[in-house]
Design an enzyme around this catalytic site. Structure first.
Site, PDB file in Angstrom:
ATOM      1  N   GLY A 133      -6.014 -42.935  44.885  1.00 59.00           N
ATOM      2  CA  GLY A 133      -5.043 -43.477  45.839  1.00 59.00           C
ATOM      3  C   GLY A 133      -4.755 -42.551  47.007  1.00 59.00           C
ATOM      4  O   GLY A 133      -5.526 -41.635  47.275  1.00 59.00           O
ATOM      5  N   ALA A 134      -3.613 -42.797  47.688  1.00 54.04           N
ATOM      6  CA  ALA A 134      -3.297 -42.133  48.971  1.00 54.04           C
ATOM      7  C   ALA A 134      -4.536 -42.279  49.873  1.00 54.04           C
ATOM      8  O   ALA A 134      -5.085 -41.292  50.381  1.00 54.04           O
ATOM      9  CB  ALA A 134      -2.895 -40.678  48.771  1.00 54.04           C
ATOM     10  N   HIS A 149     -12.087 -42.881  51.950  1.00 52.82           N
ATOM     11  CA  HIS A 149     -12.166 -43.857  50.849  1.00 52.82           C
ATOM     12  C   HIS A 149     -12.682 -45.200  51.377  1.00 52.82           C
ATOM     13  O   HIS A 149     -13.523 -45.846  50.751  1.00 52.82           O
ATOM     14  CB  HIS A 149     -10.778 -44.091  50.237  1.00 52.82           C
ATOM     15  CG  HIS A 149     -10.155 -42.885  49.596  1.00 52.82           C
ATOM     16  ND1 HIS A 149      -9.027 -42.289  50.082  1.00 52.82           N
ATOM     17  CD2 HIS A 149     -10.505 -42.171  48.490  1.00 52.82           C
ATOM     18  CE1 HIS A 149      -8.688 -41.266  49.304  1.00 52.82           C
ATOM     19  NE2 HIS A 149      -9.573 -41.165  48.334  1.00 52.82           N
ATOM     20  N   GLN A 179     -19.470 -37.296  49.321  1.00 53.62           N
ATOM     21  CA  GLN A 179     -20.048 -35.947  49.233  1.00 53.62           C
ATOM     22  C   GLN A 179     -19.035 -34.877  49.605  1.00 53.62           C
ATOM     23  O   GLN A 179     -19.319 -33.693  49.485  1.00 53.62           O
ATOM     24  CB  GLN A 179     -21.273 -35.848  50.137  1.00 53.62           C
ATOM     25  CG  GLN A 179     -22.472 -36.507  49.478  1.00 53.62           C
ATOM     26  CD  GLN A 179     -23.771 -36.112  50.128  1.00 53.62           C
ATOM     27  OE1 GLN A 179     -23.836 -35.939  51.340  1.00 53.62           O
ATOM     28  NE2 GLN A 179     -24.804 -35.979  49.346  1.00 53.62           N
ATOM     29  N   ASP A 202     -16.741 -34.263  47.810  1.00 50.03           N
ATOM     30  CA  ASP A 202     -16.686 -33.632  46.487  1.00 50.03           C
ATOM     31  C   ASP A 202     -18.120 -33.507  45.979  1.00 50.03           C
ATOM     32  O   ASP A 202     -18.556 -34.258  45.093  1.00 50.03           O
ATOM     33  CB  ASP A 202     -15.813 -34.474  45.553  1.00 50.03           C
ATOM     34  CG  ASP A 202     -14.392 -34.596  46.071  1.00 50.03           C
ATOM     35  OD1 ASP A 202     -13.637 -33.633  45.925  1.00 50.03           O
ATOM     36  OD2 ASP A 202     -14.055 -35.644  46.666  1.00 50.03           O
ATOM     37  N   GLN A 211     -18.704 -32.826  42.338  1.00 46.71           N
ATOM     38  CA  GLN A 211     -18.316 -34.006  41.538  1.00 46.71           C
ATOM     39  C   GLN A 211     -19.460 -35.035  41.507  1.00 46.71           C
ATOM     40  O   GLN A 211     -19.732 -35.637  40.465  1.00 46.71           O
ATOM     41  CB  GLN A 211     -17.046 -34.626  42.109  1.00 46.71           C
ATOM     42  CG  GLN A 211     -16.632 -35.924  41.444  1.00 46.71           C
ATOM     43  CD  GLN A 211     -15.237 -36.362  41.830  1.00 46.71           C
ATOM     44  OE1 GLN A 211     -14.263 -35.947  41.216  1.00 46.71           O
ATOM     45  NE2 GLN A 211     -15.121 -37.203  42.848  1.00 46.71           N
TER      46      GLN A 211
HETATM   47  P1  PAJ Z   1     -10.213 -39.094  45.220  1.00 47.57           P
HETATM   48  O1  PAJ Z   1      -9.934 -37.685  45.609  1.00 47.57           O
HETATM   49  O2  PAJ Z   1      -9.169 -40.139  45.478  1.00 47.57           O
HETATM   50  O3  PAJ Z   1     -11.534 -39.530  45.930  1.00 47.57           O
HETATM   51  C1  PAJ Z   1     -12.098 -40.791  45.683  1.00 47.57           C
HETATM   52  C2  PAJ Z   1     -13.477 -40.818  46.328  1.00 47.57           C
HETATM   53  O4  PAJ Z   1     -13.338 -40.672  47.748  1.00 47.57           O
HETATM   54  C3  PAJ Z   1     -14.377 -39.656  45.855  1.00 47.57           C
HETATM   55  O5  PAJ Z   1     -15.688 -40.119  45.632  1.00 47.57           O
HETATM   56  C4  PAJ Z   1     -14.294 -38.689  47.018  1.00 47.57           C
HETATM   57  O6  PAJ Z   1     -15.419 -37.833  47.126  1.00 47.57           O
HETATM   58  C5  PAJ Z   1     -14.219 -39.654  48.182  1.00 47.57           C
HETATM   59  N1  PAJ Z   1     -13.682 -38.983  49.384  1.00 47.57           N
HETATM   60  C6  PAJ Z   1     -12.592 -38.182  49.453  1.00 47.57           C
HETATM   61  N2  PAJ Z   1     -12.453 -37.692  50.711  1.00 47.57           N
HETATM   62  C7  PAJ Z   1     -13.475 -38.198  51.434  1.00 47.57           C
HETATM   63  C8  PAJ Z   1     -13.900 -38.070  52.805  1.00 47.57           C
HETATM   64  N3  PAJ Z   1     -13.224 -37.319  53.664  1.00 47.57           N
HETATM   65  N4  PAJ Z   1     -15.012 -38.750  53.210  1.00 47.57           N
HETATM   66  C9  PAJ Z   1     -15.707 -39.524  52.326  1.00 47.57           C
HETATM   67  N5  PAJ Z   1     -15.362 -39.681  51.028  1.00 47.57           N
HETATM   68  C10 PAJ Z   1     -14.268 -39.029  50.588  1.00 47.57           C
HETATM   69  O7  PAJ Z   1     -12.431 -37.911  43.607  1.00 47.57           O
HETATM   70  C11 PAJ Z   1     -11.519 -38.470  43.010  1.00 47.57           C
HETATM   71  O8  PAJ Z   1     -10.519 -39.184  43.647  1.00 47.57           O
HETATM   72  C12 PAJ Z   1     -11.398 -38.451  41.490  1.00 47.57           C
HETATM   73  O9  PAJ Z   1     -11.920 -37.245  41.014  1.00 47.57           O
HETATM   74  C13 PAJ Z   1     -12.070 -39.660  40.800  1.00 47.57           C
HETATM   75  C14 PAJ Z   1     -13.577 -39.699  41.069  1.00 47.57           C
HETATM   76  C15 PAJ Z   1     -11.406 -40.970  41.270  1.00 47.57           C
HETATM   77  C16 PAJ Z   1     -11.862 -39.538  39.270  1.00 47.57           C
HETATM   78  O10 PAJ Z   1     -10.516 -39.490  38.945  1.00 47.57           O
END
Ligand code: PAJ
Length: 282
Positions: free
Chosen positions: A31-32, A37, A150, A152, A155
């Site tokens: 979320g947020a 996302h 990417q 993360d 991850q």
């Molecule tokens: P969260 O931090 O909410 O991120 C959800 C997804 O959005 C992840 O795959 C993350 O790599 C991607 N994301 C975050 N910031 C980004 C950006 N600036 N540009 C593109 N994609 C971005 O990552 C998680 O949640 C958790 O670890 C989760 C996989 C949901 C497991 O709980």
């Protein structure tokens, strides 16, 4: 957009979609939501017939309880953004729904060295928690594709490992990192930065870019020291790491220039907020 709070009803609905021959794309989140996302939602929409997003702040992946408590929650706005982006299904489970038998995982995920380096080293247990929740979500959603950012980088590698360990019938599609106008990687945690810190936060990206610009001409150790200095001088309180790694293995490289793609990664604290970022040098 249909909102499901219960795993069983979601799984039943998805079964009917599979029976109709639909392909399911899945975007797990905490979320947020921001444009990073939403870019994953867009990729899913262009690849799959139905897009499922989950919002679940997963307690088992937070090694720091304060970080968990302070994790931003903007659910009403998230729902609005997902609606507008054309998301078909939102899964919004409670902790009890995901972990009916308690938070302790019955499975230890054999992630090898990935668990002990970089994020794994500085956030003990983090990737076990990520695997625990993503494995559970994948069993409920049974998607054809999972879309991960990417931003993360490690991850993505860990979840690819999870998919191979259990031969899960899902394809991982990595998405590019979306950035603010000044280059700061979009992140839910940016919401916790004060306006003054927000100005300084871009230093991580600037340090990574500095390495990218000088990689052909400067020694790796020197580059890392210079990058650390850029981040420190901007006012960051603590740097966990700045590392230059082989993009395929995530193992640190001693020298650049053998033609292999590299990934430069950093993690640092600014006023108690931990920011991570990386750039790929192909
Ligand atoms: P969260 O931090 O909410 O991120 C959800 C997804 O959005 C992840 O795959 C993350 O790599 C991607 N994301 C975050 N910031 C980004 C950006 N600036 N540009 C593109 N994609 C971005 O990552 C998680 O949640 C958790 O670890 C989760 C996989 C949901 C497991 O709980």
């Amino acid at each position: 957009m249909i909102i499901f709070k219960h795993a069983q009803s979601l799984a039943k609905h998805i079964l009917t979609l599979h029976e109709k021959g639909q392909t399911i794309g899945f975007v797990p989140t905490m979320g947020a939501l921001h444009n990073g996302h939403l870019s994953l939602i867009n990729q899913s929409r262009t690849t799959c017939s139905s897009t499922v997003c989950s919002i679940f702040i997963n307690p088992t992946q937070f090694n720091d309880p304060k970080d968990f408590e302070k994790y931003p929650v903007t659910i009403e706005n998230d729902i609005l953004l997902l609606e507008r982006a054309g998301t078909d299904i939102l899964f919004l489970p409670s902790v009890a729904e995901i972990y009916p038998a308690g938070l302790t995982s019955p499975i230890h995920y054999e992630l090898g060295y990935l668990e002990n380096i970089l994020e794994g080293f500085y956030r003990p247990g983090h990737f076990q928690g990520v695997c625990q929740v993503v494995h559970t979500l994948l069993k409920i959603v049974v998607p054809d594709y999972i879309f991960l950012g990417q931003k993360d980088y490690q991850q993505c590698m860990v979840i690819q490992k999870l998919i191979s360990l259990f031969s899960l019938p899902v394809i991982l599609k990595p998405g590019d990192t979306l950035r603010e106008a000044d280059g700061l990687a979009m992140s839910s945690r940016n919401l916790r930065l004060s306006p003054a810190s927000r100005q300084k936060a871009v230093a991580v990206y600037q340090a990574l870019n500095y390495i990218k610009m000088h990689i052909k001409t400067t020694d790796i150790q020197q580059l890392k020291q210079d990058a650390i200095q850029i981040i420190e001088q901007a006012g960051f309180n603590k740097i966990d790491y700045v590392e230059i790694c082989d993009a395929a293995t995530l193992l640190p490289v001693e020298e650049a220039g053998n033609g292999k793609p590299l990934v430069v990664l950093a993690a640092a604290f600014l006023d108690g907020v931990r920011l991570i970022d990386n750039i790929i040098i192909a």
